[in-house]
Design a protein around this motif. Structure first.
Motif: not given
Length: 424
Positions: A62-66, A157-162, A191-192, A366-371
């Motif tokens: 999962t893409p996220f911005v830090a 980088d900023r603007g780079q497509r996922v 898949p993302t 059990p669980t998964d941990s998304p951002p």
């Protein structure tokens, strides 16, 4: 290496055994081939090959911005050698590519690969959390029949497509007795995620807070591999531990063996989003700091806690709360900012802090941990050594060694990176 044309397979037992033997001689596979049945065999799919490594992705990336302004993809590749125990292989490079264009979006090799990979079951390097771990040995050698995990933390980088779909290209050499045999394989197309991270309000009251053990470094949360109910999970991938910071940068003052010396102790925790209370546990006693407590039974790992359902398949966990401080009930609806309880030191906790994360199930195991991200905060500094709940009370003083951060200033809809000090 030269490859045999798979279309020459007839399905007859001697020919199958001959094929397996030829591949084995090239250092690519050991297979037990049983008797053939019938008079023919299906033709392999185009591009089919025997591969020395198999691989599985443990979550949907999962893409996220830090706070560094970059888009991150943090997930794991679980690899298994298909070679016999007597035949190791050398993994030289891992390329993560856009499956549509084959453009490389991230690579690991040399020392970076060595530090991002380890055999399943190996302890976390630098386990005391303060002393930097020694350099991992290079090259990365995986012994036959061994299972390794590769911790992938990609930054765009900023603007780079996922990319919508990722693929993983592995290259190296099988270290057979007759000499090394190079291999390349493309594995685990995945898949993302198209689900945006939750954008949350603070889980604590306004003030200065130290965010420890968050993504994306070599932390116990990020690299906590859990064997649960017969499969592996990374249940704390994006979890954070929160410590209240005073005006002088202190997290405790006075006697570190007393719970009341810690500024986090008895601080309120609040709903970071409106939702429904789906789980409440109370009655687990606080641990006396700063000695690491015995590992509790699995049902008490997170101690006294509250779990909120805030969206379909998204739950907020507030863990290690003070016994008797929880003031919500299961089934209750809560609003954003409502007080849920007070920070304590219950469960698998050495010094008082709030363990906070998003989960995909109502249960921690059990669980998964998304951002996730926070709507608004200000970064005011960072802490270089990895100070966490096991070693916080063992420091010479309670004052954190806070230094300037390259990401100081206001942030919106960002994920705080490991060891940042911020203000809500």
């Amino acid at each position: 290496m030269a490859e045999r044309d798979p279309r020459n397979r007839t399905g007859r037992s001697p020919l199958l055994r001959g094929l397996a033997a030829a591949v084995l001689a090239a250092g690519m596979l050991v297979a037990s081939v049983g008797p053939g049945y019938g008079t023919g065999a299906a033709t392999p799919a185009p591009g089919a090959q025997f591969t020395p490594l198999t691989a599985a992705v443990m979550t949907e990336p999962t893409p996220f911005v830090a706070t560094d302004g970059k888009t991150h993809l943090s997930y794991e590749l679980l690899t298994t050698s298909s070679l016999p125990s007597s035949t190791p292989l050398r993994l030289d490079r891992v390329d993560v590519r856009d499956a549509r264009t084959h453009r490389v979006v991230g690579s690991l090799s040399g020392q970076a690969l060595a530090e991002a990979a380890n055999p399943v079951g190996d302890p976390l390097p630098g386990a005391d959390g303060y002393t930097p771990p020694p350099p991992a040995p290079t090259p990365t050698v995986i012994h036959g029949s061994q299972q390794w995990i590769i911790w992938l933390d990609l930054t765009l980088d900023r603007g780079q497509r996922v990319p919508k779909v990722l693929e993983h290209h592995l290259s190296g050499a099988v270290l057979a007795a007759a000499g090394p045999s190079a291999f390349e394989e493309t594995v685990q197309t995945t898949p993302t995620s198209g689900i945006a991270p939750l954008n949350l309000s603070p889980p604590v009251r306004p003030g200065a807070w130290y965010a420890s053990e968050s993504c994306c470094g070599n932390t116990h949360h990020r690299r906590g591999l859990g064997p649960i109910n017969g499969r592996f999970y990374v249940p704390q991938r994006f979890a954070m531990d929160w410590y209240r910071v005073g005006e002088q940068g202190q997290t405790w003052q006075g006697d570190p063996t007393q719970l009341t010396s810690y500024l986090s102790y008895r601080q309120p925790v609040v709903a970071a989003a409106g939702g429904r209370v789906v789980e409440v546990q109370d009655g687990v006693p606080d641990n006396p700091p700063p000695v690491t407590p015995p590992v509790p039974p699995i049902e008490d790992t997170v101690g006294n806690h509250v779990t909120l359902e805030v969206a379909p398949g998204r739950y907020l966990l507030y863990a290690h709360l003070k016994p008797g401080s929880l003031n919500v009930r299961e089934g209750e609806r809560v609003r954003s900012g409502q007080v849920l309880g007070l920070i304590g030191n219950s469960g698998n906790s050495t010094t008082p802090h709030l363990h906070f994360q998003v989960m995909t199930t109502a249960e921690f195991f059990p669980t998964d941990s998304p951002p996730f991200t926070f709507r608004q905060f200000r970064v005011v500094g960072q802490v270089e050594p990895r100070i966490w709940d096991d070693n916080l009370g063992l420091q010479p003083t309670g004052v954190l060694p806070i230094t300037p951060s390259p990401y100081e200033g206001p942030h919106r809809a960002r994920y705080p990176l490991d060891r940042e000090v911020l203000e809500f």
